[in-house]
Design a protein around this motif. Structure first.
Motif: not given
Length: 450
Positions: A50-78
């Motif tokens: 889920p999203c933690h707060m209201h905002g605008k999506v600036l960047q996504l941390g990867g595409k479908v199928g990418d493997v990310l480490a726990v704690g990695a940046e998933l979404v960047r919001l304004e």
């Protein structure tokens, strides 16, 4: 305005990395607090983020199928206010600069992903208007991905070699109808051909070509990325076959008396207690037989060199879902009667198919049962669910002639095709175990005698 980073959550159980299974937002979207923004997949389950707060999506941390480490940046919001990252911080690196083919830790890709379907599985036949699944939207062949959106036009044609976009169910239906997909105008996203487009094409006179159309040369190709649940299945099967020296044992079982008993019980109690299939009887036979073969109801930690035997029978039930094979767990099968077992199998299978099974029901099995029902074939060689040491497979029931007391009679016969880990289960013990199961199924009254 500030920058707020949503990171890959730590969902416990020693999970160190996750795979992005689906996006529910894209760059530029405005999101609200508690809105689901992505689905991530672990070795055991799919989890909504889920999203933690209201905002605008600036960047996504990867595409479908990418493997990310726990704690990695998933979404960047304004966001309004300061956020949790100073404004002006460096953006995520573009695709290809994160190292290791998209599996970089801190969100290795900048992707303008299209809004994905909430579920990573393709839509069932007849739902051609649904949004494309991530695997189709992001992983189609280069030719398909580059195909521009086009306005619908009667009998629209495409360039030679240009592959039209369409779901597998649409392609199969077009083949059945004798329609060349390159002649059909697609009204879906990016010119995707829908079932409605086939209907419209046929209604305009582009009906199936006269006899021989199925012999037209076809040159299409499609690249399907192995991601999500399908990737997990592939990894699990590869690990099982690489680490476990399998051997299989097949035995024929006469289930005539068992089927008569099942029909009788369903007639007497089906309306009030539910219908019984073959599986609850087979589960009961396995539970009883395993009392004498504890080395088969076990898990082998081959890294530590330790076999753990269990008194409890936590039965994995191989279940086919729209996304692939899953193995939900029926816990403490030894404590269930036939109807409780039947209800439990239905419940966990439904949970797996709908994606609502809790994580505790997707791990911890001690032995697995697999069945293809009426498609069960004559013989199979099931793959052991690592780190278990045995799997019992059920083949279909067929009526065949048998000689009994000198007479040729019709009997209902079924094969059990089972596999065992030869490192910890000897061939003699495997055969004796299956013979014990067979004896119980052929004389079903023994299932209920302690």
């Amino acid at each position: 305005m500030g920058i707020y980073i949503i990171r890959v959550p730590d969902i416990g159980e020693g999970i160190a990395e996750v795979e992005i299974a689906a996006w529910h937002v894209k760059e530029g979207d405005t999101v609200a607090e508690d809105q689901v923004i992505a689905d991530i997949m672990t070795d055991k389950a799919s989890v909504e983020v889920p999203c933690h707060m209201h905002g605008k999506v600036l960047q996504l941390g990867g595409k479908v199928g990418d493997v990310l480490a726990v704690g990695a940046e998933l979404v960047r919001l304004e966001v309004e206010g300061e956020g949790n990252l100073k404004e002006g911080a460096s953006p995520l690196p573009p695709v290809g600069e994160g190292g290791d083919g998209g599996a970089a830790p801190a969100g290795a890709a900048k992707v303008s992903a299209p809004a994905a379907s909430p579920h990573p599985n393709p839509p069932p036949k007849g739902e051609g208007a649904a949004a494309p699944a991530p695997s189709a939207a992001l992983g189609a062949s280069k030719k398909s991905a580059a195909a521009p959106a086009r306005a619908a036009a009667p009998h629209a044609t495409r360039k030679e070699g240009e592959r039209p976009l369409a779901a597998p169910s649409v392609r199969q239906r077009a083949l059945d109808m004798g329609i060349e997909l390159r002649l059909v105008a697609g009204s879906g996203p990016a010119g995707r051909i829908l079932h409605e487009d086939l209907d419209a094409f046929a209604a305009r006179g582009g009906a199936p070509a006269p006899g021989g159309s199925i012999y037209v040369e076809r040159h299409g190709e499609e690249d399907i990325p192995v991601i999500g649940l399908r990737r997990k299945i592939a990894q699990k099967m590869q690990e099982s076959k690489r680490r476990i020296p399998h051997f299989s044992y097949v035995e024929e079982v006469d289930v005539t008396e068992l089927e008569a008993l099942r029909a009788r019980l369903n007639k007497l109690h089906g309306a009030t207690r539910g219908k019984l299939t073959l599986l609850p009887f087979l589960v009961r036979a396995m539970v009883v037989a395993l009392r004498d073969f504890p080395q088969i109801n076990a898990r082998f930690d081959d890294d530590a060199g330790v076999v753990t035997r269990y008194e409890a029978v936590h039965l994995g039930v191989a279940t086919q879902t729209d996304g692939g094979l899953m193995v939900p767990v029926l816990r403490h099968a030894e404590g269930m009667d036939l109807w409780a077992c039947a209800a439990g199998i239905v419940r966990i299978a439904e949970g797996a198919r709908t994606g609502k099974a809790p994580r505790e029901e997707l791990s911890g099995s001690t032995i697995t049962l697999t069945s293809l029902g009426p498609l069960g074939g004559v013989v199979s060689t099931p793959v052991i669910n690592h780190p278990e040491v045995a799997i019992v497979g059920v083949n279909r029931i067929v009526e065949r002639p048998m000689i009994r007391e000198g007479q040729v009679v019709a009997r209902q016969l079924m094969n059990l095709s089972s596999s065992f880990d030869h490192r910890v289960v000897d061939g003699m013990d495997a055969a004796r175990f299956i013979q014990a199961v067979r004896s119980l199924l052929e004389a079903p009254a023994l299932l209920f005698i302690e």
